[in-house]
Motif scaffolding. Structure first.
Motif, PDB file in Angstrom:
ATOM      1  N   GLU A 143       0.835  -1.211   0.000  1.00 16.59           N
ATOM      2  CA  GLU A 143       0.000   0.000   0.000  1.00 16.59           C
ATOM      3  C   GLU A 143       0.864   1.253   0.000  1.00 16.59           C
ATOM      4  O   GLU A 143       0.593   2.205  -0.726  1.00 16.59           O
ATOM      5  N   GLU A 144       1.917   1.235   0.828  1.00 14.41           N
ATOM      6  CA  GLU A 144       2.815   2.387   0.880  1.00 14.41           C
ATOM      7  C   GLU A 144       3.529   2.575  -0.447  1.00 14.41           C
ATOM      8  O   GLU A 144       3.703   3.704  -0.925  1.00 14.41           O
ATOM      9  N   MET A 145       3.914   1.473  -1.071  1.00 18.88           N
ATOM     10  CA  MET A 145       4.567   1.567  -2.381  1.00 18.88           C
ATOM     11  C   MET A 145       3.631   2.147  -3.425  1.00 18.88           C
ATOM     12  O   MET A 145       4.029   2.982  -4.232  1.00 18.88           O
ATOM     13  N   GLU A 146       2.383   1.694  -3.403  1.00 16.38           N
ATOM     14  CA  GLU A 146       1.400   2.197  -4.369  1.00 16.38           C
ATOM     15  C   GLU A 146       1.185   3.704  -4.192  1.00 16.38           C
ATOM     16  O   GLU A 146       1.060   4.428  -5.173  1.00 16.38           O
ATOM     17  N   LEU A 147       1.119   4.152  -2.948  1.00 12.66           N
ATOM     18  CA  LEU A 147       0.943   5.586  -2.699  1.00 12.66           C
ATOM     19  C   LEU A 147       2.118   6.398  -3.234  1.00 12.66           C
ATOM     20  O   LEU A 147       1.940   7.459  -3.815  1.00 12.66           O
ATOM     21  N   LEU A 148       3.325   5.866  -3.040  1.00 12.79           N
ATOM     22  CA  LEU A 148       4.507   6.611  -3.477  1.00 12.79           C
ATOM     23  C   LEU A 148       4.738   6.524  -4.979  1.00 12.79           C
ATOM     24  O   LEU A 148       5.350   7.415  -5.558  1.00 12.79           O
ATOM     25  N   LYS A 149       4.262   5.452  -5.621  1.00 16.98           N
ATOM     26  CA  LYS A 149       4.426   5.333  -7.074  1.00 16.98           C
ATOM     27  C   LYS A 149       3.724   6.484  -7.787  1.00 16.98           C
ATOM     28  O   LYS A 149       4.185   6.950  -8.816  1.00 16.98           O
ATOM     29  N   GLY A 150       2.624   6.929  -7.216  1.00 22.95           N
ATOM     30  CA  GLY A 150       1.859   8.001  -7.845  1.00 22.95           C
ATOM     31  C   GLY A 150       2.426   9.383  -7.599  1.00 22.95           C
ATOM     32  O   GLY A 150       1.962  10.358  -8.177  1.00 22.95           O
ATOM     33  N   TYR A 151       3.441   9.510  -6.769  1.00 17.07           N
ATOM     34  CA  TYR A 151       3.997  10.824  -6.444  1.00 17.07           C
ATOM     35  C   TYR A 151       4.863  11.320  -7.587  1.00 17.07           C
ATOM     36  O   TYR A 151       5.787  10.641  -8.039  1.00 17.07           O
ATOM     37  N   THR A 152       4.566  12.516  -8.072  1.00 13.14           N
ATOM     38  CA  THR A 152       5.317  13.072  -9.197  1.00 13.14           C
ATOM     39  C   THR A 152       6.063  14.346  -8.826  1.00 13.14           C
ATOM     40  O   THR A 152       6.788  14.893  -9.640  1.00 13.14           O
ATOM     41  N   GLY A 153       5.913  14.813  -7.596  1.00 11.70           N
ATOM     42  CA  GLY A 153       6.565  16.050  -7.168  1.00 11.70           C
ATOM     43  C   GLY A 153       8.049  15.864  -6.913  1.00 11.70           C
ATOM     44  O   GLY A 153       8.649  14.820  -7.205  1.00 11.70           O
ATOM     45  N   ASP A 154       8.630  16.922  -6.358  1.00 16.34           N
ATOM     46  CA  ASP A 154      10.055  16.932  -6.044  1.00 16.34           C
ATOM     47  C   ASP A 154      10.327  15.988  -4.871  1.00 16.34           C
ATOM     48  O   ASP A 154       9.692  16.089  -3.826  1.00 16.34           O
ATOM     49  N   LYS A 155      11.275  15.085  -5.039  1.00 12.76           N
ATOM     50  CA  LYS A 155      11.587  14.091  -4.004  1.00 12.76           C
ATOM     51  C   LYS A 155      12.162  14.747  -2.741  1.00 12.76           C
ATOM     52  O   LYS A 155      12.043  14.214  -1.655  1.00 12.76           O
ATOM     53  N   GLU A 156      12.778  15.912  -2.895  1.00 20.53           N
ATOM     54  CA  GLU A 156      13.373  16.603  -1.750  1.00 20.53           C
ATOM     55  C   GLU A 156      12.309  17.135  -0.799  1.00 20.53           C
ATOM     56  O   GLU A 156      12.591  17.374   0.372  1.00 20.53           O
ATOM     57  N   ASN A 157      11.091  17.311  -1.285  1.00 24.87           N
ATOM     58  CA  ASN A 157      10.003  17.811  -0.439  1.00 24.87           C
ATOM     59  C   ASN A 157       9.425  16.720   0.459  1.00 24.87           C
ATOM     60  O   ASN A 157       8.692  17.012   1.393  1.00 24.87           O
ATOM     61  N   LEU A 158       9.753  15.480   0.144  1.00 24.56           N
ATOM     62  CA  LEU A 158       9.250  14.363   0.942  1.00 24.56           C
ATOM     63  C   LEU A 158      10.038  14.243   2.244  1.00 24.56           C
ATOM     64  O   LEU A 158      11.178  14.698   2.344  1.00 24.56           O
ATOM     65  N   GLY A 159       9.434  13.592   3.209  1.00 28.40           N
ATOM     66  CA  GLY A 159      10.117  13.325   4.469  1.00 28.40           C
ATOM     67  C   GLY A 159      11.176  12.255   4.288  1.00 28.40           C
ATOM     68  O   GLY A 159      11.240  11.572   3.259  1.00 28.40           O
TER      69      GLY A 159
END
Length: 160
Positions: free
Chosen positions: A79-95
């Motif tokens: 589930e966590e992988m699926e949520l992150l696969k859809g992320y298209t923003g800047d990786k530096e903004n992530l925790g």
């Protein structure tokens, strides 16, 4: 009063078991989980790409067995992988946790590879421990074979 509190706790435990946790508890659990991942990552003390390179190279000089076990423990769920696969923003903004998950997702079958790495690290010590145990058993067998008292007992039983 006490009985009512116990019933409420039982209902809460049953909800947790059934996966119907109240949102507050679910958020608290997620915060604790993410906090534990951050603590684990600070103990590793290396950049995430370097850590994953060490995992792929199975470099025992960089990561010890406890660190690898923690990496296994905190592998992302599907589930966590699926949520992150859809992320298209800047990786530096992530925790830091999300960045860690993204690094792990780059490696196919990462959990299996981490388990193999853990086995590789522990293999020699397990073999050494096994050899010690085997020597103890062999020496006990040898003592039984050479025992004079048992030979006398054997003759007594033989003549009955």
């Amino acid at each position: 009063m006490r009985l009512r509190m116990m019933r409420e706790k039982m209902v809460l435990v049953q909800r947790m078991i059934q996966g119907a946790m109240p949102k507050q508890l679910k958020k608290a659990r997620e915060r604790n989980y993410l906090h534990n991942i951050e603590i684990m990552l600070t103990k590793v003390k290396m950049p995430l790409p370097d850590m994953m390179a060490a995992v792929l190279a199975m470099d025992e000089s960089v990561l010890d067995v406890d660190q690898v076990e923690n990496l296994i423990k905190f592998c992302p769920t599907k589930e966590e992988m699926e949520l992150l696969k859809g992320y298209t923003g800047d990786k530096e903004n992530l925790g830091k946790c999300e960045q860690y998950f993204l690094e792990l997702m780059k490696v196919p079958r990462v959990e299996s590879k981490l388990r193999v790495f853990s086995f590789k690290i522990q293999f020699l010590s397990q073999v050494t421990e096994f050899k010690k145990s085997l020597k103890a058993v062999n020496s006990a067998c040898e003592e039984v074979r050479k025992s004079v008292k048992l030979k006398i007992m054997k003759k007594i039983l033989f003549f009955g």
